[in-house]
Motif scaffolding. Structure first.
Motif, short mmCIF file in Angstrom:
data_model
loop_
_atom_site.label_atom_id
_atom_site.label_comp_id
_atom_site.label_asym_id
_atom_site.label_seq_id
_atom_site.Cartn_x
_atom_site.Cartn_y
_atom_site.Cartn_z
N ASN A 231 -7.81 -2.72 -2.50
CA ASN A 231 -7.79 -1.88 -3.70
C ASN A 231 -6.47 -1.99 -4.44
O ASN A 231 -6.43 -1.95 -5.68
CB ASN A 231 -8.05 -0.41 -3.32
CG ASN A 231 -9.53 -0.11 -3.17
OD1 ASN A 231 -10.38 -0.96 -3.39
ND2 ASN A 231 -9.84 1.11 -2.78
N SER A 232 -5.38 -2.14 -3.69
CA SER A 232 -4.05 -2.22 -4.32
C SER A 232 -3.85 -3.51 -5.09
O SER A 232 -2.95 -3.61 -5.92
CB SER A 232 -2.96 -2.10 -3.25
OG SER A 232 -2.91 -3.27 -2.44
N SER B 111 -6.08 -4.71 -7.14
CA SER B 111 -6.93 -4.64 -8.33
C SER B 111 -6.29 -3.72 -9.37
O SER B 111 -5.85 -2.62 -9.02
CB SER B 111 -8.32 -4.14 -7.97
OG SER B 111 -8.91 -4.99 -7.00
N CYS C 185 -0.03 -7.26 -9.75
CA CYS C 185 -0.50 -6.35 -8.69
C CYS C 185 0.22 -6.57 -7.36
O CYS C 185 0.25 -5.68 -6.51
CB CYS C 185 -2.01 -6.51 -8.49
SG CYS C 185 -2.99 -5.92 -9.88
N CYS D 253 -9.03 -1.72 3.38
CA CYS D 253 -9.63 -1.31 2.10
C CYS D 253 -8.55 -0.84 1.12
O CYS D 253 -8.64 -1.11 -0.08
CB CYS D 253 -10.67 -0.21 2.33
SG CYS D 253 -12.17 -0.79 3.16
N GLU D 254 -7.53 -0.14 1.63
CA GLU D 254 -6.41 0.25 0.78
C GLU D 254 -5.70 -0.99 0.24
O GLU D 254 -5.29 -1.04 -0.92
CB GLU D 254 -5.41 1.10 1.58
CG GLU D 254 -5.92 2.47 1.98
CD GLU D 254 -5.94 3.47 0.84
OE1 GLU D 254 -5.55 3.12 -0.29
OE2 GLU D 254 -6.38 4.63 1.08
N SER E 157 -10.71 -1.13 -11.91
CA SER E 157 -11.64 -0.49 -10.98
C SER E 157 -11.37 -0.96 -9.55
O SER E 157 -11.10 -2.13 -9.30
CB SER E 157 -13.09 -0.83 -11.36
OG SER E 157 -13.29 -2.23 -11.32
N LYS E 158 -11.42 -0.02 -8.63
CA LYS E 158 -11.18 -0.33 -7.23
C LYS E 158 -12.45 -0.88 -6.59
O LYS E 158 -13.52 -0.27 -6.72
CB LYS E 158 -10.71 0.92 -6.48
CG LYS E 158 -9.46 1.57 -7.08
CD LYS E 158 -8.29 0.60 -7.13
CE LYS E 158 -7.04 1.23 -7.71
NZ LYS E 158 -5.95 0.25 -7.87
N CYS F 187 0.80 -1.23 0.00
CA CYS F 187 0.00 0.00 0.00
C CYS F 187 0.83 1.28 0.00
O CYS F 187 0.33 2.34 -0.36
CB CYS F 187 -0.92 0.02 1.22
SG CYS F 187 -2.08 -1.37 1.30
N LYS G 171 -14.94 1.90 -3.29
CA LYS G 171 -14.94 3.20 -3.96
C LYS G 171 -14.56 4.35 -3.03
O LYS G 171 -13.88 5.28 -3.44
CB LYS G 171 -16.32 3.49 -4.56
CG LYS G 171 -16.83 2.41 -5.51
CD LYS G 171 -15.90 2.19 -6.70
CE LYS G 171 -16.43 1.13 -7.65
NZ LYS G 171 -15.45 0.81 -8.72
#
Length: 213
Positions: free
Chosen positions: A79-80, A82, A154, A75-76, A85-86, A50, A89
């Motif tokens: 998201n990292s 992906s 990723c 959540c960070e 699209s995260k 992150c 949101k």
């Protein structure tokens, strides 16, 4: 003149106190499953994944919990992993309990869509209330293993921190191959060619035994 009597009821609010007896014993066993060495590896990976902006927790179980408790770091993290699209949101730090638990739930839902099974996932209270931080560790280990296995570019960090998950090896067979396999199975089970009922006693009939001296 009649006097109206008003009764006042005192309601005792239930406050969460310390665990006693069996519940304390169970909690003690759960706490023993928590791995401080695993904590170091997970912190190292999450920061590598992150970035330094998420900060660094205080060493120990309580510091690890406080770092993840509001759901922002988790959540960070998801998201990292992906590319486009995260999955989460909006990530917003909040001191309100229901907001924090909501963000943890968003992470859990996104992790399940990513490929984490329900059996590997922890419950919101496991983290927020500190009920089972070992379960939190195990899920993050599964998430890291899944990220390494995907090999989609990723993952950030040392791949040796996690083992690759076993992948399903699907094999497709043609119709002729399937028919051939069925015939082989039939032969392995035996054949009744040349068999007859000669010498067999009919159903319900008494079998006669002769003693030739």
């Amino acid at each position: 003149m009649k006097t109206k009597t008003v009764r006042v009821f005192r309601v005792k609010m239930a406050n969460k106190g310390p665990s006693y007896g069996l519940s304390r014993e169970v909690q003690s066993k759960i706490d023993k499953k928590y791995d401080p060495e695993l904590e170091e590896r997970l912190v190292q990976w999450i920061i590598a994944q992150c970035g330094d902006s998420i900060g660094n927790p205080q060493p120990g179980k309580q510091g690890f919990q406080q770092w993840l408790k509001d759901g922002c770091v988790l959540c960070e993290l998801i998201n990292s992993l992906s590319k486009d699209s995260k999955p989460v949101k909006k990530i917003q730090s909040s001191g309100m309990a229901f907001k924090q638990m909501e963000q943890i739930s968003q992470f859990l839902a996104a992790a399940e869509r990513y490929g984490i099974t329900k059996s590997d996932a922890f419950q919101t209270v496991d983290l927020w209330e500190g009920k089972d931080l070992a379960a939190v560790q195990m899920m993050l280990m599964s998430l890291g293993s899944l990220a390494v296995t995907k090999s989609d570019g990723c993952y950030r960090g040392d791949p040796s921190w996690f083992h690759k998950k076993s992948q399903e090896n699907k094999r497709e067979f043609s119709e002729d191959q399937l028919k051939e396999g069925q015939s082989v199975i039939g032969l392995q089970m035996g054949t009744n060619k040349g068999a007859s009922q000669a010498g067999m006693t009919g159903y319900g009939q008494t079998r006669q035994i002769f003693n030739n001296k």
